[in-house]
Every structure is written in C-alpha cells, then in structure tokens.
Design a protein around this motif. Structure first.
Motif, PDB file in Angstrom:
ATOM      1  N   TRP A  47       0.790  -1.233   0.000  1.00 26.48           N
ATOM      2  CA  TRP A  47       0.000   0.000   0.000  1.00 26.48           C
ATOM      3  C   TRP A  47       0.824   1.285   0.000  1.00 26.48           C
ATOM      4  CZ3 TRP A  47      -3.434  -2.336  -2.143  1.00 26.48           C
ATOM      5  CH2 TRP A  47      -4.371  -3.195  -1.608  1.00 26.48           C
ATOM      6  N   PRO A  48       1.896   1.420   0.813  1.00 29.26           N
ATOM      7  CA  PRO A  48       2.651   2.680   0.762  1.00 29.26           C
ATOM      8  C   PRO A  48       3.244   2.953  -0.622  1.00 29.26           C
ATOM      9  CG  PRO A  48       3.270   1.418   2.699  1.00 29.26           C
ATOM     10  CD  PRO A  48       2.440   0.514   1.852  1.00 29.26           C
ATOM     11  N   MET A  49       3.712   1.915  -1.287  1.00 29.98           N
ATOM     12  CA  MET A  49       4.285   2.088  -2.619  1.00 29.98           C
ATOM     13  C   MET A  49       3.208   2.559  -3.596  1.00 29.98           C
ATOM     14  SD  MET A  49       6.593  -1.389  -2.662  1.00 29.98           S
ATOM     15  CE  MET A  49       7.577  -0.944  -4.107  1.00 29.98           C
ATOM     16  N   LEU A  50       2.017   1.987  -3.465  1.00 33.45           N
ATOM     17  CA  LEU A  50       0.884   2.392  -4.301  1.00 33.45           C
ATOM     18  C   LEU A  50       0.543   3.855  -4.076  1.00 33.45           C
ATOM     19  CD1 LEU A  50      -1.677   1.459  -6.073  1.00 33.45           C
ATOM     20  CD2 LEU A  50      -2.799   1.157  -3.853  1.00 33.45           C
ATOM     21  N   TRP A  51       0.431   4.250  -2.805  1.00 32.34           N
ATOM     22  CA  TRP A  51       0.082   5.638  -2.478  1.00 32.34           C
ATOM     23  C   TRP A  51       1.150   6.618  -2.943  1.00 32.34           C
ATOM     24  CZ3 TRP A  51      -1.327   3.965   3.163  1.00 32.34           C
ATOM     25  CH2 TRP A  51      -2.613   3.414   3.174  1.00 32.34           C
ATOM     26  N   GLN A  52       2.408   6.250  -2.753  1.00 30.34           N
ATOM     27  CA  GLN A  52       3.490   7.147  -3.155  1.00 30.34           C
ATOM     28  C   GLN A  52       3.451   7.464  -4.651  1.00 30.34           C
ATOM     29  OE1 GLN A  52       7.227   5.440  -1.931  1.00 30.34           O
ATOM     30  NE2 GLN A  52       6.684   5.431   0.238  1.00 30.34           N
ATOM     31  N   ARG A  53       2.961   6.539  -5.432  1.00 35.93           N
ATOM     32  CA  ARG A  53       2.861   6.728  -6.884  1.00 35.93           C
ATOM     33  C   ARG A  53       1.523   7.349  -7.287  1.00 35.93           C
ATOM     34  NH1 ARG A  53       6.383   3.875 -10.350  1.00 35.93           N
ATOM     35  NH2 ARG A  53       8.043   2.764  -9.233  1.00 35.93           N
ATOM     36  N   GLY A  54       0.731   7.750  -6.297  1.00 31.32           N
ATOM     37  CA  GLY A  54      -0.532   8.399  -6.593  1.00 31.32           C
ATOM     38  C   GLY A  54      -1.696   7.457  -6.792  1.00 31.32           C
ATOM     39  N   GLY A  55      -1.514   6.173  -6.494  1.00 29.50           N
ATOM     40  CA  GLY A  55      -2.576   5.200  -6.675  1.00 29.50           C
ATOM     41  C   GLY A  55      -3.528   5.139  -5.497  1.00 29.50           C
ATOM     42  N   LYS A  56      -4.632   4.419  -5.680  1.00 23.88           N
ATOM     43  CA  LYS A  56      -5.642   4.232  -4.653  1.00 23.88           C
ATOM     44  C   LYS A  56      -5.908   2.742  -4.457  1.00 23.88           C
ATOM     45  CE  LYS A  56      -8.285   8.402  -5.908  1.00 23.88           C
ATOM     46  NZ  LYS A  56      -9.635   8.879  -6.343  1.00 23.88           N
ATOM     47  N   ILE A  57      -6.324   2.381  -3.257  1.00 20.45           N
ATOM     48  CA  ILE A  57      -6.763   1.012  -3.001  1.00 20.45           C
ATOM     49  C   ILE A  57      -8.153   0.808  -3.603  1.00 20.45           C
ATOM     50  CG2 ILE A  57      -7.315  -0.701  -1.240  1.00 20.45           C
ATOM     51  CD1 ILE A  57      -5.311   0.730   0.612  1.00 20.45           C
ATOM     52  N   LEU A  58      -9.026   1.766  -3.325  1.00 19.42           N
ATOM     53  CA  LEU A  58     -10.387   1.745  -3.855  1.00 19.42           C
ATOM     54  C   LEU A  58     -10.704   3.069  -4.519  1.00 19.42           C
ATOM     55  CD1 LEU A  58     -12.391   0.241  -0.822  1.00 19.42           C
ATOM     56  CD2 LEU A  58     -11.719  -0.980  -2.895  1.00 19.42           C
ATOM     57  N   ASP A  59     -11.542   3.021  -5.528  1.00 18.26           N
ATOM     58  CA  ASP A  59     -12.131   4.217  -6.114  1.00 18.26           C
ATOM     59  C   ASP A  59     -13.617   4.107  -5.829  1.00 18.26           C
ATOM     60  OD1 ASP A  59     -12.871   6.425  -7.491  1.00 18.26           O
ATOM     61  OD2 ASP A  59     -12.199   5.738  -9.466  1.00 18.26           O
ATOM     62  N   GLY A  60     -14.071   4.787  -4.759  1.00 20.69           N
ATOM     63  CA  GLY A  60     -15.406   4.520  -4.243  1.00 20.69           C
ATOM     64  C   GLY A  60     -15.395   3.145  -3.613  1.00 20.69           C
ATOM     65  N   ASN A  61     -16.244   2.258  -4.098  1.00 15.77           N
ATOM     66  CA  ASN A  61     -16.232   0.868  -3.630  1.00 15.77           C
ATOM     67  C   ASN A  61     -15.668  -0.077  -4.682  1.00 15.77           C
ATOM     68  OD1 ASN A  61     -17.297   1.343  -1.076  1.00 15.77           O
ATOM     69  ND2 ASN A  61     -19.402   1.242  -1.800  1.00 15.77           N
ATOM     70  N   LYS A  62     -14.994   0.474  -5.659  1.00 19.00           N
ATOM     71  CA  LYS A  62     -14.437  -0.334  -6.745  1.00 19.00           C
ATOM     72  C   LYS A  62     -12.934  -0.515  -6.545  1.00 19.00           C
ATOM     73  CE  LYS A  62     -13.838  -0.388 -11.781  1.00 19.00           C
ATOM     74  NZ  LYS A  62     -14.057   0.356 -13.041  1.00 19.00           N
ATOM     75  N   PRO A  63     -12.421  -1.744  -6.595  1.00 17.57           N
ATOM     76  CA  PRO A  63     -10.977  -1.954  -6.462  1.00 17.57           C
ATOM     77  C   PRO A  63     -10.207  -1.142  -7.503  1.00 17.57           C
ATOM     78  CG  PRO A  63     -12.140  -4.041  -6.303  1.00 17.57           C
ATOM     79  CD  PRO A  63     -13.158  -3.022  -6.721  1.00 17.57           C
ATOM     80  N   ALA A  64      -9.171  -0.445  -7.042  1.00 16.95           N
ATOM     81  CA  ALA A  64      -8.374   0.399  -7.937  1.00 16.95           C
ATOM     82  C   ALA A  64      -6.889   0.126  -7.805  1.00 16.95           C
ATOM     83  CB  ALA A  64      -8.664   1.874  -7.647  1.00 16.95           C
ATOM     84  N   PHE A  65      -6.519  -0.878  -7.007  1.00 14.25           N
ATOM     85  CA  PHE A  65      -5.102  -1.157  -6.763  1.00 14.25           C
ATOM     86  C   PHE A  65      -4.394  -1.732  -7.986  1.00 14.25           C
ATOM     87  CE2 PHE A  65      -7.765  -4.613  -5.035  1.00 14.25           C
ATOM     88  CZ  PHE A  65      -7.406  -5.649  -5.885  1.00 14.25           C
ATOM     89  N   ASN A  66      -5.150  -2.150  -9.020  1.00 11.87           N
ATOM     90  CA  ASN A  66      -4.539  -2.704 -10.230  1.00 11.87           C
ATOM     91  C   ASN A  66      -4.253  -1.627 -11.277  1.00 11.87           C
ATOM     92  OD1 ASN A  66      -7.373  -2.424 -10.457  1.00 11.87           O
ATOM     93  ND2 ASN A  66      -7.463  -3.869 -12.164  1.00 11.87           N
ATOM     94  N   SER A  67      -4.127  -0.395 -10.813  1.00 12.38           N
ATOM     95  CA  SER A  67      -3.779   0.733 -11.673  1.00 12.38           C
ATOM     96  C   SER A  67      -2.314   0.641 -12.090  1.00 12.38           C
ATOM     97  CB  SER A  67      -3.997   2.045 -10.918  1.00 12.38           C
ATOM     98  OG  SER A  67      -3.145   2.083  -9.771  1.00 12.38           O
ATOM     99  N   ASP A  68      -1.884   1.562 -12.928  1.00 16.31           N
ATOM    100  CA  ASP A  68      -0.473   1.623 -13.331  1.00 16.31           C
ATOM    101  C   ASP A  68       0.420   1.774 -12.106  1.00 16.31           C
ATOM    102  OD1 ASP A  68      -1.264   1.417 -15.949  1.00 16.31           O
ATOM    103  OD2 ASP A  68      -0.986   3.546 -16.429  1.00 16.31           O
ATOM    104  N   ALA A  69      -0.053   2.534 -11.114  1.00 17.17           N
ATOM    105  CA  ALA A  69       0.735   2.727  -9.890  1.00 17.17           C
ATOM    106  C   ALA A  69       0.925   1.418  -9.144  1.00 17.17           C
ATOM    107  CB  ALA A  69       0.045   3.751  -8.982  1.00 17.17           C
TER     108      ALA A  69
END
Length: 428
Positions: A213-235
């Motif tokens: 999670w910290p690596m995801l956040w540092q790159r501007g990513g999100k765990i969820l977008d609303g209630n939709k999984p978003a961790f599979n983003s480019d980040a």
C-alpha cells in the motif's frame, strides 16, 4: 491474518442482517455513572501484556467501586478474536469491549452490534484530535465511530549496521528512493553466506498486502475508487513490478512463507534490511543488534507509510449502563495519563502526541532507540486502509497476487487484475 476470511465475512454479515435497526438512540442514553454494573473486556493480548491489562482494570475498579470489569484475552490468539466475536454475535455472548485489528473494522461495523461513539469522542474532554488521523479514520465507518484506537504504528526501514559496514554500503537515509533500496539490497546479498539484502512475506495475509500500500500511495494510486478496487492501476503494477524484480531478477529478497521468519532472520544477522514496525524493536533489543531506522524509501520524494492502528471496539448490549461504563473505561485507558502505563509499558508507541513529555516515554526511548524515529514517522501516515466491509477478503486476494508474482508464478498486471476481479463483489 485470519483463516477462512470469506466464511467470516458471511457470518458477520448474517449477524448484521439479524441485528436491530438503528433507531438513532445513543447506546448510553440514560447512563447512570453511579449504577452498579459489570462489563467484559477482551484484551486480545498474550500473557505478559494481559497482566498489565488486568492491573489497569484493577486500578480503574478501585477508583470506581460500582464497576466490575471481567478481563480476559478473549481467545487463544489475537488472530482468533474475529472468529470468537462472530460466534458471540450469533449466541449473544460477545463482550462490551474487544481488541480488534484495524483491518477488521469494516466487518465489525456491519455486524449491527457496535456502539456509535461519534458524539462521545467529539467532546473536547476526550482529546480525539490528539490521536493520529489515520488511526481515527480506521475507527470510523460511514460517519460512525465504532471504537477508540488501542495503538498506533507504521512501517519504516530497519537496518543492521554491521551488515552494511561489512559490505561497505552507506546506511539508508530518509531521502532514499526505491531504486536506492533495490541497489543496496543487491549489494548486501551474499548467497555464499546465506545473506539477503531484504525480505518480504509471501504468506498471502495482511502482512503481504499492506507492505504494498505505501508504494501504491506514493505513486498516486488508490486502493479503492469509491467501492471499486483500484489497486490494479499503473501505480499498483509498477510497485509490484519493482518488488518482483528484487525477488525474481536480483534474488536479493528472502521470501518468507509465514509472517514471522524474516524478523527472526534479521535478528540472526541474515537479512540486512526489513520493512517493519515498532513491534519489532523488542526482539531486536533482545538480540542486541546495532540497528538504525529510516523512513520508507520514496517515489519522487513522497515517503508515505501505512499505519496499522488496532482498536478497542465497543459493543451495544441495549444496556445504557454497560455502554456508558465501557465508554468511560476506554476514555480513561486511552487518556494521556493512563495510556503510557499501557502502550509504553508493553513496548508500543504512545497513542497521543502529548505523551512525549512523560517519564514513561523517556524510558521507552532509552530502551528502544528506534522508537523516536517510528513516532516521528507517524507524520508520513497520511492515508488509512479503507474501513469497508470486505476489506479482509480483498486483502487476501491482493496478498495471493503479490505472493504469486514474487515467486515467479504470475506477472504483476495479470495478478492484480485477477485480484481486483475477485474483490469486486466483496467490498462495499
């Protein structure tokens, strides 16, 4: 972290379905502070910490002779508490207060059994704002506050100075990037000596997931977008690709099939760096290692970390005096005067910034020199893991994806997409 996540989610959901609808009435409305009352407290602690909890309960009861607190660990291990609570909801044998991992908050909030403390903690006398924001967010579900943080922590980079000195590698700094981390891990790794630069858990549990999670956040990513999984983003994919490169290409990462072995190997001088928290300092102290602590490596100067705050969750038994007494006890327990007797006494970080001036804090820093760094690192805990029903199931899906990738059995994009697909119906 907990076996049978999907089954537990269904069981807790079923309990929530059978719970009384929220009438809007406060659980402690009509509370009489002088009434004779008995409350139960599941501490979720091993024997040594449980003794500290029992002593604190005795101290409170001495000052409040009308209150009896029945104290126990609640389950064989902390991990077993969620199972025990879900069974208790079904059989109406759940406690007034229980320890809970922050990752369980969404499941417990939807059980229909928790109190809502939002108005209670908003009173200035509680000092709610003194508790780190990420911990407060973890205790909050859809505007309702289901408990009070029991402890705060975070991930940072812990390193063995001797291993760095032997390899003639400069110590980590707070300005390190992930490329710096990868480069150092390669230099520290020596297969002939069974020495690894760093380590990662591939158990598939929360320890596997939350390190991403910290690596995801540092790159501007999100765990969820609303209630939709978003961790599979480019980040997310880029973050997992870096870990994959270290594990598979560089072979500089010890892959722990459990959540426990890598810390032991670090303490045995077989791992140069580990991404861990203040809980690791007790065993490091016992191993008598010369160590240092730095902020997590960052991306473009962002060194966000993740906090794993655990909670004292308060439950509703449709008894105003039990609800009120449990609130008053937890307010006392987490106050700036009493919390040092709990968290600092058992090696945790202080819950409130105001505790830094206490004698207990001075003693804590003396015993655990890395403790100050972890406390300062709380400023980098800018986001919280989402408090949603289904987080545990989603975490297991992500953990499985990370484990497959680090063991060379899947590619980052494919694995995270699959985890997102599996989790789409779980979170909400």
């Amino acid at each position: 972290m907990v076996a049978g996540i999907a089954g537990l989610t269904l069981l807790l959901g079923a309990c929530g379905g059978g719970a009384k609808a929220d009438s809007g009435k406060d659980a402690a409305e009509g509370y009489d502070p002088a009434a004779k009352v008995t409350i139960t407290w599941w501490t979720g602690q091993p024997s040594e910490q449980e003794k500290v909890a029992e002593d604190l309960a005795a101290e409170y009861m001495k000052a409040h002779p009308n209150v009896t607190i029945k104290t126990s660990s609640g389950a064989a291990t902390t991990d077993d508490l969620l199972t025990k609570l879900s069974a208790g909801f079904t059989g109406d044998s759940y406690p007034d207060i229980s320890y809970a991992y922050g990752s369980w908050a969404g499941e417990l909030a939807t059980s229909g059994k928790t109190q809502d403390l939002a108005k209670y903690v908003a009173d200035a006398s509680f000092g709610w704002e003194e508790i780190p924001a990420a911990a407060r967010a973890t205790a909050t579900y859809e505007g309702k506050v289901i408990g009070v943080p029991a402890l705060v922590d975070n991930l940072a980079l812990i390193y063995n100075k001797k291993i760095f000195d032997d390899a003639k590698v400069a110590y980590p700094t707070d300005q390190w990037s992930w490329d710096d981390f990868r480069s150092a891990a390669k230099k520290l790794t020596d297969p002939a000596q069974n020495l690894y630069g760093t380590a990662y858990s591939v158990s598939g549990g929360e320890d596997t997931t939350w390190h991403l999670w910290p690596m995801l956040w540092q790159r501007g990513g999100k765990i969820l977008d609303g209630n939709k999984p978003a961790f599979n983003s480019d980040a997310g994919v880029a973050s997992l690709e870096l870990l994959r490169a270290m594990a598979v290409d560089d072979k500089s990462m010890y892959l722990d099939q459990t959540d426990e072995q890598y810390a032991k190997l670090f303490n045995d001088g077989r791992i140069g760096m580990m991404l861990s928290g203040p809980w690791a300092l007790l065993e490091i102290k016992e191993a008598n290692l010369d160590y240092g602590v730095a902020d997590l490596p960052g991306y473009n100067g962002d060194h966000q970390t993740v906090s794993g705050p655990d909670l004292w969750v308060l439950f509703n038994h449709s008894d105003a005096n039990r609800a009120g007494a449990s609130r008053d006890f937890v307010k006392w327990l987490t106050s700036k005067d009493v919390d040092p007797k709990w968290n600092l006494a058992v090696g945790n970080l202080p819950l409130r910034a105001s505790e830094q001036g206490t004698p207990e804090y001075a003693d804590y820093i003396k015993q655990y020199p890395g403790g100050q760094k972890f406390f300062d690192n709380l400023k980098n805990a800018k986001q919280a893991r989402p408090t949603v029903a289904g987080y545990e199931e989603m975490s297991r899906n992500v953990g499985d994806a990370v484990s497959k990738v680090l063991q060379g059995a899947a590619k980052p994009k494919e694995a995270l997409d699959e985890a997102a697909k599996k989790s789409a119906g779980a979170v909400g």
